[in-house]
Design an enzyme around this catalytic site. Sequence first.
Site, PDB file in Angstrom:
ATOM      1  N   GLU A 251       0.864   7.842  35.382  1.00 31.60           N
ATOM      2  CA  GLU A 251      -1.026   8.133  35.245  1.00 31.60           C
ATOM      3  C   GLU A 251      -1.325   9.093  34.655  1.00 31.60           C
ATOM      4  O   GLU A 251      -0.131   9.706  34.150  1.00 31.60           O
ATOM      5  CB  GLU A 251      -1.315   8.707  36.863  1.00 31.60           C
ATOM      6  CG  GLU A 251      -1.410   7.216  37.902  1.00 31.60           C
ATOM      7  CD  GLU A 251      -1.045   7.340  39.100  1.00 31.60           C
ATOM      8  OE1 GLU A 251      -1.459   9.123  39.497  1.00 31.60           O
ATOM      9  OE2 GLU A 251      -0.903   7.187  39.685  1.00 31.60           O
ATOM     10  N   LYS A 253      -1.814  12.291  32.762  1.00 30.57           N
ATOM     11  CA  LYS A 253      -2.583  13.720  33.646  1.00 30.57           C
ATOM     12  C   LYS A 253      -3.501  14.779  33.423  1.00 30.57           C
ATOM     13  O   LYS A 253      -3.986  15.286  32.903  1.00 30.57           O
ATOM     14  CB  LYS A 253      -0.977  14.114  33.264  1.00 30.57           C
ATOM     15  CG  LYS A 253      -0.968  15.955  33.761  1.00 30.57           C
ATOM     16  CD  LYS A 253       0.096  17.094  33.771  1.00 30.57           C
ATOM     17  CE  LYS A 253       0.169  18.029  33.901  1.00 30.57           C
ATOM     18  NZ  LYS A 253      -1.302  18.754  34.320  1.00 30.57           N
ATOM     19  N   LYS A 427       5.814  15.587  35.866  1.00 35.98           N
ATOM     20  CA  LYS A 427       4.621  15.916  34.937  1.00 35.98           C
ATOM     21  C   LYS A 427       5.019  16.087  33.539  1.00 35.98           C
ATOM     22  O   LYS A 427       6.361  16.688  33.117  1.00 35.98           O
ATOM     23  CB  LYS A 427       3.680  16.775  34.826  1.00 35.98           C
ATOM     24  CG  LYS A 427       4.276  18.654  35.627  1.00 35.98           C
ATOM     25  CD  LYS A 427       3.812  19.363  35.470  1.00 35.98           C
ATOM     26  CE  LYS A 427       4.724  20.760  36.014  1.00 35.98           C
ATOM     27  NZ  LYS A 427       3.833  21.952  36.404  1.00 35.98           N
TER      28      LYS A 427
HETATM   29  P1  AMP Z   1       0.774  21.115  36.799  1.00 33.45           P
HETATM   30  O1  AMP Z   1      -0.598  22.244  37.250  1.00 33.45           O
HETATM   31  O2  AMP Z   1       0.964  21.311  35.134  1.00 33.45           O
HETATM   32  O3  AMP Z   1       2.216  21.867  37.996  1.00 33.45           O
HETATM   33  O4  AMP Z   1       0.456  19.993  37.119  1.00 33.45           O
HETATM   34  C1  AMP Z   1       0.347  19.225  38.036  1.00 33.45           C
HETATM   35  C2  AMP Z   1      -1.227  19.450  38.627  1.00 33.45           C
HETATM   36  O5  AMP Z   1      -1.783  17.971  37.678  1.00 33.45           O
HETATM   37  C3  AMP Z   1      -1.457  18.969  39.735  1.00 33.45           C
HETATM   38  O6  AMP Z   1      -1.631  19.536  40.647  1.00 33.45           O
HETATM   39  C4  AMP Z   1      -2.852  17.852  39.695  1.00 33.45           C
HETATM   40  O7  AMP Z   1      -3.621  19.099  39.251  1.00 33.45           O
HETATM   41  C5  AMP Z   1      -3.035  17.293  37.837  1.00 33.45           C
HETATM   42  N1  AMP Z   1      -2.715  16.344  38.027  1.00 33.45           N
HETATM   43  C6  AMP Z   1      -3.160  15.361  37.197  1.00 33.45           C
HETATM   44  N2  AMP Z   1      -4.091  13.661  37.071  1.00 33.45           N
HETATM   45  C7  AMP Z   1      -2.408  13.363  37.766  1.00 33.45           C
HETATM   46  C8  AMP Z   1      -2.545  12.677  38.277  1.00 33.45           C
HETATM   47  N3  AMP Z   1      -2.096  11.105  38.085  1.00 33.45           N
HETATM   48  N4  AMP Z   1      -1.732  13.156  39.564  1.00 33.45           N
HETATM   49  C9  AMP Z   1      -0.692  14.157  40.217  1.00 33.45           C
HETATM   50  N5  AMP Z   1      -1.666  15.446  39.923  1.00 33.45           N
HETATM   51  C10 AMP Z   1      -2.005  15.372  39.215  1.00 33.45           C
END
Ligand code: AMP
Length: 570
Positions: A251, A253, A427
């Site tokens: 998906e 990000k 991620k």
């Molecule tokens: P990080 O903030 O780098 O830890 O990455 C995780 C965050 O990415 C999550 O807490 C979400 O806020 C964001 N995110 C963006 N797109 C998605 C998605 N398709 N699925 C899950 N999280 C997402």
Amino acid sequence: MKYLELAEVYEDLEKNSSRLKKTAILSEFLKKLKREKNHEIIYLIQGKVFPDYSEKEFGISEKLCIKALAKASGVSGADIVEKWKKIGDLGLVAEKVMGKKKQGTLFSNILMTKKVLENLRRLPELSGKGAVDKKMSLISELLTSASGIEAKYIIRTLLGQLRIGVASGTIRDSIAEACFKEKTKENVEAVQDSYDKITDFALVFDKACKGLKTLHATKLVPGNPLKAMLAQKADSIEDGFKKVGSPAVFEYKYDGFRMMINKDKNGVIKIFTRRLDEVTNQFPDVVKYVKEHIKAKSFIIDGEAVGYDLKTKKYKPFQAISQRIRRKYHIEKLIKELPIELNIFDIIYYEGKSMINEPFSERTKLIRKIIRNNPYHLRTAKQLITDDVKKAKEFYKQALKDNQEGVMIKNLEAEYRPGLRVGHMLKLKPAENELDLVITGAEWGKGKRVGILSSFTLSCRDSVKGEFLEIGKASTGLKEKEELGLSYGELTKLLKGLIVKEKGREVLVKPKVIVTILYQNIQRSPTYKSGFALRFPRIIALREDRHADDVATLKEIGGDYERHELKIRY
Ligand code: AMP
């Protein structure tokens, strides 16, 4: 229960620094609370009087505490300030000045925890004319019947600096130890699972006291925030397939901020950020989209709000829309200037039933069934389910072209685990030289920046010990003027109320303000407690949606350091 009994437990916890010892002390105390059915005292152990998800604040300044102390002890305010300057901790000052006072022996003079909870719970309700006086009398009423050690912890609780070194992990372990014969991994996990669903340790403790079955049956309640599931990292598309299996879900990000949207059976919609702050009032546009595009009576859905340019329809980075979280006025104007699109990627509760244990394949199908996609308002996250590395790489490239951060890689069979950083949702982003860190100190500026904080000490988190460890200082990336973006003045305003100690130009602040840092690389360094130092750190965004528990951990930084080293070597 007498407050003195609790104060003695606080002392014991403060004296013993090992986590094992703290758990032993706390679980003994919890056994007593269990016998007395006094579960709410667990809030006071946390230094609070409400559950973790509550946003209510005491709103008490050091100045007000000094006044209340003066009133209760008969010592002059000036004397108290003098002592505070010398000792540096207002709690210890309270212990000194109240310790001298003769203790009453009448029952009415004995301070009970019930009274402390009662008075402290009234504080957030008070505002407007006469509020300060009312607050002061509630505090001095407590202090008047307090001994030295009780006064110390009342003041520290009011100022949010209990200093007993008890993180939520210790509370969780102690509940498991107090309520079950053995503190097995399963029992600890059951306590954690329950907490992640309801974010309220007193309620979790109550359930644990009733047994494992009740704990396991903890229900989600739409309207009460639950902790979001978090992701681990993948190094590449291939690594992603290896870790989550094939086929996998890819998906976009989205580069925005998390929104957990709740609709209860009465149709009330509430929006929470990742750190469980309620932001419903700031987002009437999202409430409207949710009403119009999601067909269901009750749900909890998980998504990312992302900004875009109204004219070009290009997506914008998080920092361009971060103001929307915090601004509480002129919202209609802001909606026009900084429109957002909500991208839904998960569902956790639907029509009265928890979806947590359903596989992701079912949850993702369900959101596609109940959501009517309407780009630039509300839609399901862009998705590709594939076992083909080439196709997945194309999708990743497209996500970057569309100004997003990268991709999320998800296992089709996995369940939703609130509050956990799971290995089945990963991620993948290209540049790894960004970190979210918490500001733990700062320095007053000179010259044109007199009266403004201009250098900021950044810390990561040691997740084992629950401490924050310094990793560098940043003084660039901010603007001089507020209109141009995140400014020195704005950060100063946020940090000023959090100062706990001042020495010369240096200040220490409570770990509450989270920032995203861009850096060039990481080095080993004896200068900072973390053992690492960032080279050329720049502050690029304020993360008001994040909690200090969300910042980069020492372990993650160790991993980033090794990746950087490898890049240099090969
Ligand atoms: P990080 O903030 O780098 O830890 O990455 C995780 C965050 O990415 C999550 O807490 C979400 O806020 C964001 N995110 C963006 N797109 C998605 C998605 N398709 N699925 C899950 N999280 C997402």
